[in-house]
Design an enzyme around this catalytic site. Sequence first.
Site, PDB file in Angstrom:
ATOM      1  N   ASN A   1       0.837  -1.195   0.000  1.00 50.47           N
ATOM      2  CA  ASN A   1       0.000   0.000   0.000  1.00 50.47           C
ATOM      3  C   ASN A   1       0.878   1.254   0.000  1.00 50.47           C
ATOM      4  O   ASN A   1       1.316   1.715   1.041  1.00 50.47           O
ATOM      5  CB  ASN A   1      -0.930  -0.037   1.218  1.00 50.47           C
ATOM      6  CG  ASN A   1      -1.880   1.162   1.239  1.00 50.47           C
ATOM      7  OD1 ASN A   1      -1.646   2.149   0.556  1.00 50.47           O
ATOM      8  ND2 ASN A   1      -2.946   1.055   2.021  1.00 50.47           N
TER       9      ASN A   1
ATOM     10  N   CYS B   1      -2.336   5.420   0.235  1.00 50.60           N
ATOM     11  CA  CYS B   1      -3.293   6.200   1.030  1.00 50.60           C
ATOM     12  C   CYS B   1      -2.862   7.658   1.169  1.00 50.60           C
ATOM     13  O   CYS B   1      -1.755   7.934   1.631  1.00 50.60           O
ATOM     14  CB  CYS B   1      -3.486   5.567   2.407  1.00 50.60           C
ATOM     15  SG  CYS B   1      -4.540   4.121   2.297  1.00 50.60           S
TER      16      CYS B   1
ATOM     17  N   ASN C   1      -5.264   4.019  -6.047  1.00 49.95           N
ATOM     18  CA  ASN C   1      -5.673   4.247  -4.670  1.00 49.95           C
ATOM     19  C   ASN C   1      -6.523   5.521  -4.695  1.00 49.95           C
ATOM     20  O   ASN C   1      -6.823   6.071  -5.757  1.00 49.95           O
ATOM     21  CB  ASN C   1      -4.442   4.400  -3.769  1.00 49.95           C
ATOM     22  CG  ASN C   1      -4.776   4.075  -2.320  1.00 49.95           C
ATOM     23  OD1 ASN C   1      -5.725   4.624  -1.765  1.00 49.95           O
ATOM     24  ND2 ASN C   1      -4.017   3.185  -1.707  1.00 49.95           N
TER      25      ASN C   1
ATOM     26  N   CYS D   1     -37.212  19.802 -25.301  1.00 50.83           N
ATOM     27  CA  CYS D   1     -36.703  20.413 -24.060  1.00 50.83           C
ATOM     28  C   CYS D   1     -35.708  21.526 -24.344  1.00 50.83           C
ATOM     29  O   CYS D   1     -35.417  22.333 -23.470  1.00 50.83           O
ATOM     30  CB  CYS D   1     -36.079  19.357 -23.150  1.00 50.83           C
ATOM     31  SG  CYS D   1     -34.537  18.671 -23.793  1.00 50.83           S
TER      32      CYS D   1
ATOM     33  N   CYS E   1     -21.941  22.871 -37.726  1.00 51.54           N
ATOM     34  CA  CYS E   1     -21.762  21.914 -36.629  1.00 51.54           C
ATOM     35  C   CYS E   1     -20.313  21.445 -36.584  1.00 51.54           C
ATOM     36  O   CYS E   1     -19.753  20.998 -37.573  1.00 51.54           O
ATOM     37  CB  CYS E   1     -22.704  20.718 -36.819  1.00 51.54           C
ATOM     38  SG  CYS E   1     -22.500  19.460 -35.537  1.00 51.54           S
TER      39      CYS E   1
END
Lengths: 432, 463
Positions: free
Chosen positions: A131, A134, A199, A345, A389
């Site tokens: 690990n 953290c 993590n 909409c 576009c």
Amino acid sequence: MVDLSTNCAGIRSPNPFWLASGPPSNTGDQVSRAFDAGWGGAVWKTIGVPIQNVTSRYGSIDYGGKRVVGFNNIELISDRSIDVNLKEIKDVKRRFPNHAVVSSLMVETKEEWKSLIERCEEVGVDGHELNFGCPHGMCERGMGSAVGQEPEVLAEITSWAKAYAKKPVLVKLTPNIGDIVEPGRAAVKGGADGLSLINTIKSLMGVDLDKMVPLPVVGTRSTNGGYCGPAVKPIALHMVAALARDPVARKLPISGIGGVSNWRDAAEFIALGSSSVQVCTAVMHYGFRIVEDMIEGLSTYMEEKGFKRLDDLVGRAVPAFVEWGELDLHYKIIASIDRDKCIGCELCYIACWDGAHQCIEKGKLGPAVIENGHALPQVKVPRILEDHCTGCNLCSLVCPVDGCITMKRVDDGKNPVTWNELVAKTQLIKAH
Amino acid sequence: MAAPETRALPARRLELMMPDLKPALTEAQARAEASRCLYCNDAPCIAACPTAINIPEFIRKIDSGNYRGSARTILDANILGYSCALVCPVEVLCVGACVYNHQDRPPIQIGLLQRFATERAYEKGTRFFEKGAPTGKRVALVGAGPASLACAHELTRLGHEAVCLEARQLPGGLNTTGCAPYKIRSETALLEVDYIKGIGFEVRTGVEVGGNVTLAELEKTYDAIFLGVGLGPDSRLGLPGENLRGVLGACDLIERIKNRETVPEVEAAREAVVVGGGNTAIDIARELARLGLHVTQLYRRGPTEMGAYAHEQTYARKEGVEFRYWEQPVAYVAGKQGPEKERVRSVQCVKMAQTGAGRQPEPVRGSEHELPADLVAVATGQEKLVSQLRTIAGIKFGADGRIEVEPSTCATGNSRYWAGGDCANGGKEVVNAAAEGKRAARAIDAAFKAALRRAPGAGARGA
């Protein structure tokens, strides 16, 4: 039937779904129940010198009526003794010899690493996960992300672990760095067998505006924690993919982590190079039972696509992940609105007009249709200005109706050209 | 805090026996519903609202927890936003226009969300608007129904002094006396009146213009007059037996149910016959059904020609109202003996038929039959309250008796008179009255300002 069994860096499990190191894998009872529910493996809640936790420990982001779209914690590693953890690991391995149990470890000194690795192997773990990730609490004590952020230190501690371990060693990476490839390569240098990532991300969840204390509140104070949950998936996917395509780091198998909540998320991690996926937040939210749909959904998907084994899917989308400069500048699409599906909409219109490239016009009402003396409600279908576009896709993303706005290809599909090619051509001209 | 006027209401009323048709949303329900709103641009729901409330905006504010701001958005557009939330036929207005209808998804429950926001503001007594800087101009409003209240509120915001003169003992117009009790109760209507006039204008009840005060007197004292007198008493068909006990006009009956302690005609009845096909007819039919009576509704045409909203017809049918189309009454028949001779006991009916397209339906010979009835509610329209108004110079009336107004300003043919609500639109919804009242206020204000520009030296002056 497809074969979901996997071998991730030498750690075998009946399916690629592992509990990530965290509260759901805190005890033997939990891990046993998870395996009974169908989970293929578990990375035990990080073991080390027992710590003391605070309360509260968790914070969450809700969005659009959905709880826990993003989640963070300021919980530390296991608060239970190493002896208790090891005894429970042993029991679990006895009951579930074919499931993967990986010990997540976090200690400081070389001696501590040696002792802990050897003791874990005595009780039968299938692998270790270092690990180095953290981002809260432990890093202030020189562990966790403090290691993951220093490639040299990471490589060195990895090499210690490799020296003592007979079982495979995964290095868990922190996302709290500039470029994930650096710690990835450092893990290679240290001799790691595999990588697990991401993590949690260093975060502050919000502010209690009445108390004027950030969240989560611990008395009158708060601190930064580790961010996870569905919201972090795109960040995790990028980091997994960046390592999967890196010429050096890609030799290491990946256990993918970050916002996996269902089989589709898992399939995406696998397609970007993960040979196992780890889940924590979704289990904290809904329990171990979610694995049923994950197994079934992934199997069905693979069956429909003709993938027989998990390995057939691993890394399938990696080759398509390239630098911007390798994209085809001639590929051209424009938006198209299905008049029959449009509900009027105007979210596409306002998004394009205010937030993008002003290529959609407001719709106009047609002549009124009268039925039983009442005008029937009409839909004002906006109009795409096709010549303008830019094909940016924003309208189709904000449209609330599935399949109403689609992007149509308008180029001839011939003569693709990339920015890198253009630059190379220019340099060639200059050179002459 | 109860409005002072609610003291005039009896504590026991028949209307209290009818619970809310659409109960209020809890906070959790409101937040969940608000989060479904798409926040459309240039939303069709706004266009469908006669008062053009910015609906997506007020819903977004509920979603974010800005309830106070939500109520402000509603009431800024329509000061009767609370009662409108309760009584509006949202099915054919905002909710009917919701884009989700085109996607076969349930439309947003706009009325219930509007109720949530406004009710909260009312309960907390939150006030949003203040009297404008005094202009010295005075306006009399004849009537204290939705049109006059909306007009008076807007006039007060603009700095003019407004006084509503109401002939009845209770203000609020049809909200107090006519709207279906399962939508709004009279005390709720009175609470709203109290809130609205809280901005600082006066409502005088028991003042009958043309009775204890004359139009000439008003013209002397006020700079402008707004007519919001509503409609008159229930129309009568002139049938034999119309004066029997138990035969009542629908509006009269509804008012009794809403405002009186007892309504003996209803309490003694089991079989009710409602005559008519409009929304008032449906209202009284549903109310009587909800009070436990068996209700038969007679309409001289077919279901598609019925004036009542389709959703109201559906609800009424579900509540047990029996519809008899192509039938009309020809006489109300009394009992045979003693006091029964004074009371209605049955309705003599005849079947109707249309002899050609666009023709009036005509009775079918030999189709006479009798329906038992100990209560008859006649809902065949209301008379126009025009007699005294006929004397005002310049004001014109339509063939149907309504006051003719210029739609964008509610101006009448007399430059000192404006008119809105049922007396000008012939009988529409509360929300139409609210829109017209506000529009009239803006037009009155503009007229005052134009007059000032024409006579710059005159300045503002009180009468």
